[in-house]
Design a protein around this motif. Structure first.
Motif, PDB file in Angstrom:
ATOM      1  N   GLU A 289       0.674  -0.676   0.007  1.00  0.00           N
ATOM      2  CA  GLU A 289       0.240  -0.321   0.402  1.00  0.00           C
ATOM      3  C   GLU A 289       0.875   1.012  -0.315  1.00  0.00           C
ATOM      4  OE1 GLU A 289      -4.310  -0.760   2.072  1.00  0.00           O
ATOM      5  OE2 GLU A 289      -2.726  -1.625   3.101  1.00  0.00           O
ATOM      6  N   LEU A 290       1.945   1.678   0.738  1.00  0.00           N
ATOM      7  CA  LEU A 290       2.837   2.233   0.439  1.00  0.00           C
ATOM      8  C   LEU A 290       3.715   2.667  -0.614  1.00  0.00           C
ATOM      9  CD1 LEU A 290       4.704   5.180   1.617  1.00  0.00           C
ATOM     10  CD2 LEU A 290       6.123   2.871   3.173  1.00  0.00           C
ATOM     11  N   ALA A 291       3.843   1.485  -1.916  1.00  0.00           N
ATOM     12  CA  ALA A 291       4.396   1.615  -2.845  1.00  0.00           C
ATOM     13  C   ALA A 291       3.567   2.416  -3.809  1.00  0.00           C
ATOM     14  CB  ALA A 291       5.140   0.202  -3.258  1.00  0.00           C
ATOM     15  N   TRP A 292       2.115   1.814  -3.387  1.00  0.00           N
ATOM     16  CA  TRP A 292       1.036   2.848  -4.542  1.00  0.00           C
ATOM     17  C   TRP A 292       0.959   3.961  -4.396  1.00  0.00           C
ATOM     18  CZ3 TRP A 292      -2.812  -1.510  -2.889  1.00  0.00           C
ATOM     19  CH2 TRP A 292      -2.671  -2.532  -3.245  1.00  0.00           C
ATOM     20  N   HIS A 293       1.008   4.505  -3.197  1.00  0.00           N
ATOM     21  CA  HIS A 293       1.203   5.964  -2.722  1.00  0.00           C
ATOM     22  C   HIS A 293       2.075   6.353  -3.258  1.00  0.00           C
ATOM     23  CE1 HIS A 293       0.508   9.835   0.152  1.00  0.00           C
ATOM     24  NE2 HIS A 293       1.343   9.640  -0.045  1.00  0.00           N
ATOM     25  N   LEU A 294       3.307   6.049  -3.195  1.00  0.00           N
ATOM     26  CA  LEU A 294       4.881   6.839  -3.985  1.00  0.00           C
ATOM     27  C   LEU A 294       3.740   7.082  -5.097  1.00  0.00           C
ATOM     28  CD1 LEU A 294       7.417   4.402  -1.227  1.00  0.00           C
ATOM     29  CD2 LEU A 294       6.251   7.714  -1.333  1.00  0.00           C
ATOM     30  N   PHE A 295       3.550   6.249  -5.775  1.00  0.00           N
ATOM     31  CA  PHE A 295       3.572   6.813  -7.280  1.00  0.00           C
ATOM     32  C   PHE A 295       2.621   7.702  -7.206  1.00  0.00           C
ATOM     33  CE2 PHE A 295       3.412   2.327  -7.987  1.00  0.00           C
ATOM     34  CZ  PHE A 295       4.254   1.889  -9.731  1.00  0.00           C
ATOM     35  N   THR A 296       1.930   8.462  -6.335  1.00  0.00           N
ATOM     36  CA  THR A 296       1.570   9.684  -6.588  1.00  0.00           C
ATOM     37  C   THR A 296       2.624  10.977  -6.062  1.00  0.00           C
ATOM     38  OG1 THR A 296       0.670   9.881  -4.058  1.00  0.00           O
ATOM     39  CG2 THR A 296      -1.008   8.726  -5.415  1.00  0.00           C
ATOM     40  N   TRP A 297       3.571  10.441  -5.567  1.00  0.00           N
ATOM     41  CA  TRP A 297       4.758  11.555  -5.919  1.00  0.00           C
ATOM     42  C   TRP A 297       5.917  11.742  -6.395  1.00  0.00           C
ATOM     43  CZ3 TRP A 297       5.210  14.937  -1.187  1.00  0.00           C
ATOM     44  CH2 TRP A 297       3.965  14.606  -0.170  1.00  0.00           C
ATOM     45  N   GLY A 298       4.920  10.675  -7.627  1.00  0.00           N
ATOM     46  CA  GLY A 298       6.388  10.260  -8.781  1.00  0.00           C
ATOM     47  C   GLY A 298       7.707  11.014  -8.449  1.00  0.00           C
ATOM     48  N   GLU A 299       8.451  11.809  -9.330  1.00  0.00           N
ATOM     49  CA  GLU A 299      10.149  11.390  -8.872  1.00  0.00           C
ATOM     50  C   GLU A 299      10.727  12.405  -7.741  1.00  0.00           C
ATOM     51  OE1 GLU A 299      11.429  13.541 -12.007  1.00  0.00           O
ATOM     52  OE2 GLU A 299      11.246  12.646 -13.876  1.00  0.00           O
ATOM     53  N   GLN A 300       9.334  13.115  -7.054  1.00  0.00           N
ATOM     54  CA  GLN A 300       9.665  13.792  -5.646  1.00  0.00           C
ATOM     55  C   GLN A 300      10.400  12.790  -4.641  1.00  0.00           C
ATOM     56  OE1 GLN A 300       6.255  15.883  -4.697  1.00  0.00           O
ATOM     57  NE2 GLN A 300       6.961  17.908  -6.448  1.00  0.00           N
ATOM     58  N   ALA A 301       9.911  11.238  -4.812  1.00  0.00           N
ATOM     59  CA  ALA A 301       9.599  10.678  -3.952  1.00  0.00           C
ATOM     60  C   ALA A 301      11.340   9.482  -3.656  1.00  0.00           C
ATOM     61  CB  ALA A 301       8.343   9.802  -3.275  1.00  0.00           C
ATOM     62  N   THR A 302      12.065   9.433  -2.892  1.00  0.00           N
ATOM     63  CA  THR A 302      13.505   8.280  -3.530  1.00  0.00           C
ATOM     64  C   THR A 302      13.216   7.689  -2.201  1.00  0.00           C
ATOM     65  OG1 THR A 302      13.545  10.320  -4.792  1.00  0.00           O
ATOM     66  CG2 THR A 302      15.882   7.890  -3.462  1.00  0.00           C
ATOM     67  N   ILE A 303      13.047   6.269  -2.657  1.00  0.00           N
ATOM     68  CA  ILE A 303      12.954   5.257  -1.132  1.00  0.00           C
ATOM     69  C   ILE A 303      14.572   5.402  -0.405  1.00  0.00           C
ATOM     70  CG2 ILE A 303      12.210   2.706  -0.330  1.00  0.00           C
ATOM     71  CD1 ILE A 303      10.364   2.941  -2.696  1.00  0.00           C
ATOM     72  N   VAL A 304      14.984   5.161   0.822  1.00  0.00           N
ATOM     73  CA  VAL A 304      15.417   5.527   1.135  1.00  0.00           C
ATOM     74  C   VAL A 304      16.284   3.940   1.818  1.00  0.00           C
ATOM     75  CG1 VAL A 304      17.204   6.000   3.411  1.00  0.00           C
ATOM     76  CG2 VAL A 304      16.482   7.598   1.906  1.00  0.00           C
ATOM     77  N   GLY A 305      15.015   3.592   1.932  1.00  0.00           N
ATOM     78  CA  GLY A 305      14.874   2.181   2.798  1.00  0.00           C
ATOM     79  C   GLY A 305      13.181   1.838   3.045  1.00  0.00           C
ATOM     80  N   PRO A 306      12.923   0.055   3.147  1.00  0.00           N
ATOM     81  CA  PRO A 306      13.648  -0.739   4.023  1.00  0.00           C
ATOM     82  C   PRO A 306      13.798  -0.734   1.660  1.00  0.00           C
ATOM     83  CG  PRO A 306      11.572  -1.043   4.366  1.00  0.00           C
ATOM     84  CD  PRO A 306      11.408   0.328   4.100  1.00  0.00           C
ATOM     85  N   ASP A 307      14.496  -2.281   1.937  1.00  0.00           N
ATOM     86  CA  ASP A 307      15.079  -2.925   1.205  1.00  0.00           C
ATOM     87  C   ASP A 307      14.135  -3.695   0.099  1.00  0.00           C
ATOM     88  OD1 ASP A 307      17.217  -2.124   0.866  1.00  0.00           O
ATOM     89  OD2 ASP A 307      18.591  -3.702   1.161  1.00  0.00           O
ATOM     90  N   ARG A 308      13.014  -4.128   1.166  1.00  0.00           N
ATOM     91  CA  ARG A 308      10.846  -4.853   0.756  1.00  0.00           C
ATOM     92  C   ARG A 308      10.865  -3.834   0.589  1.00  0.00           C
ATOM     93  NH1 ARG A 308       6.930  -6.862   2.943  1.00  0.00           N
ATOM     94  NH2 ARG A 308       7.182  -5.692   4.876  1.00  0.00           N
ATOM     95  N   LEU A 309      10.464  -2.319   0.411  1.00  0.00           N
ATOM     96  CA  LEU A 309       9.649  -1.548  -0.275  1.00  0.00           C
ATOM     97  C   LEU A 309      10.218  -1.381  -1.557  1.00  0.00           C
ATOM     98  CD1 LEU A 309       7.930   0.156  -0.331  1.00  0.00           C
ATOM     99  CD2 LEU A 309       8.828   2.576   1.031  1.00  0.00           C
ATOM    100  N   LYS A 310      11.720  -0.987  -1.140  1.00  0.00           N
ATOM    101  CA  LYS A 310      12.108  -0.623  -3.425  1.00  0.00           C
ATOM    102  C   LYS A 310      12.055  -2.150  -4.687  1.00  0.00           C
ATOM    103  CE  LYS A 310      16.130   1.167  -1.174  1.00  0.00           C
ATOM    104  NZ  LYS A 310      17.530   1.682  -1.155  1.00  0.00           N
ATOM    105  N   ALA A 311      11.918  -3.189  -3.025  1.00  0.00           N
ATOM    106  CA  ALA A 311      11.565  -4.057  -4.411  1.00  0.00           C
ATOM    107  C   ALA A 311      10.058  -4.442  -4.806  1.00  0.00           C
ATOM    108  CB  ALA A 311      11.942  -5.977  -3.544  1.00  0.00           C
TER     109      ALA A 311
END
Length: 327
Positions: A289-311
């Motif tokens: 659900e967090l990954a779905w939400h981060l789509f709305t931030w486009g290039e403004q959001a970068t995942i620092v961690g965790p690795d599972r969220l990146k995956a």
């Protein structure tokens, strides 16, 4: 006494009337958002205006309550309060929740029926104007389902502390008959039963629209003594519950102002960076659900961690890419 002080006295009296066990001085101070000394003065004012106040001994402290409620004069709702009730019912109906909307609409009718005709007539023009001036913006997303009969059965089982029997059908899986200890309900983008496995005590969630043949069973079923529904719900970014992760997100300078005003999670902290960006940190489960939400931030959001969220984000991007290729 100034008007704001008079309003605080009436508000405190309402709190005393609404509490079966009564309020302590500390609870009065918290309700009014004032210090203890001010709460004492407000309490004394209530004692003078409402002689029916009872003092209840509750060692090591005392409580004060008003039995029998307050008269219609002190309890008349304002146009703004009625507006919010109307909007809440409209929002539920627009979101596909007719049963819950009907409950609020019934409450609204009961409140209006209990009001004096002169008060209702005086309020009606203001309420009508406010209803026309405000509306609910319906957002795209799943339409949650909460059948009135299912809700009543679950709530009855919770109150009677009885097990709950139902058939649960997940997409792509065979339907199973379950017997669980009901712990509560969570409403949101989808509506869920929160229940404990009767053998292991493991807390699980079940979508209401995937449940059928719901009925209370025989015997006693009490939630775990240390279970807190609010705390359970706050563990996840959304609804899905899995492993809790330490999340860190870097929001670019262009989105930093919005990120500071955003409610990411109850455990969030926001750290300002030298380049004008911010790093948002919180502990939560629900990486999908967090990954779905981060789509709305486009290039403004970068995942620092965790690795599972990146995956999880990578999998979502790959799935979207495959869908585009098929189009």
């Amino acid at each position: 006494m100034r008007h704001d002080k008079a309003a605080m006295v009436i508000d405190l009296a309402r709190g005393m009337a609404a509490s079966a066990e009564g309020l302590t001085l500390n609870e009065m101070a918290a309700q009014l958002n004032v210090g203890r000394r001010t709460a004492e003065r407000m309490r004394d004012a209530v004692l003078m205006l409402f002689p029916q106040v009872e003092e209840v001994s509750d060692p090591p402290t005392k409580r004060w309550r008003i039995r029998g409620g307050l008269s219609a004069f002190e309890q008349a709702p304002t146009a703004t309060e009625m507006l919010e009730l109307t909007k809440a019912a409209a929002a539920l109906r627009a979101a596909g929740e007719p049963a819950r909307a009907a409950a609020l609409e019934s409450l609204e009718r009961k409140v209006k029926a209990a009001m004096r005709s002169t008060t209702l007539n005086r309020m009606a023009p203001d309420l009508e104007a406010l209803v026309r001036a405000e509306t609910i913006a319906v957002q795209a997303g799943p339409r949650p389902s909460a059948d009135e009969t299912v809700l009543a059965e679950i709530r009855g089982a919770v109150l009677a502390e009885r097990p709950l029997n139902f058939i649960y059908a997940r997409p792509g899986a065979e339907a199973r008959t379950r017997t669980m200890t009901p712990c509560g309900l969570m409403f949101g983008r989808a509506n869920y039963l929160v229940a404990a496995d009767r053998e292991s005590g493991r807390i699980q969630t079940f979508r209401l629209d995937r449940m059928s043949a719901v009925e209370a069973g025989e015997g006693t079923a009490r939630p775990p003594a240390d279970f807190d529904l609010g705390a359970f719900a706050s563990q996840s970014f959304g609804i899905y519950q899995d492993e809790i992760e330490e999340v860190a997100l870097r929001i670019s300078p262009e989105g930093a102002a919005e990120a500071r005003g955003w409610r990411w999670h109850p455990t969030q902290t926001i750290e300002d960076q030298a380049d004008g960006s911010v790093v948002v940190r919180f502990r939560a489960s629900g990486m999908r659900e967090l990954a779905w939400h981060l789509f709305t931030w486009g290039e403004q959001a970068t995942i620092v961690g965790p690795d599972r969220l990146k995956a999880v984000m990578g999998e979502a991007l790959a799935a979207a890419g495959r869908a585009l290729e098929r189009a």
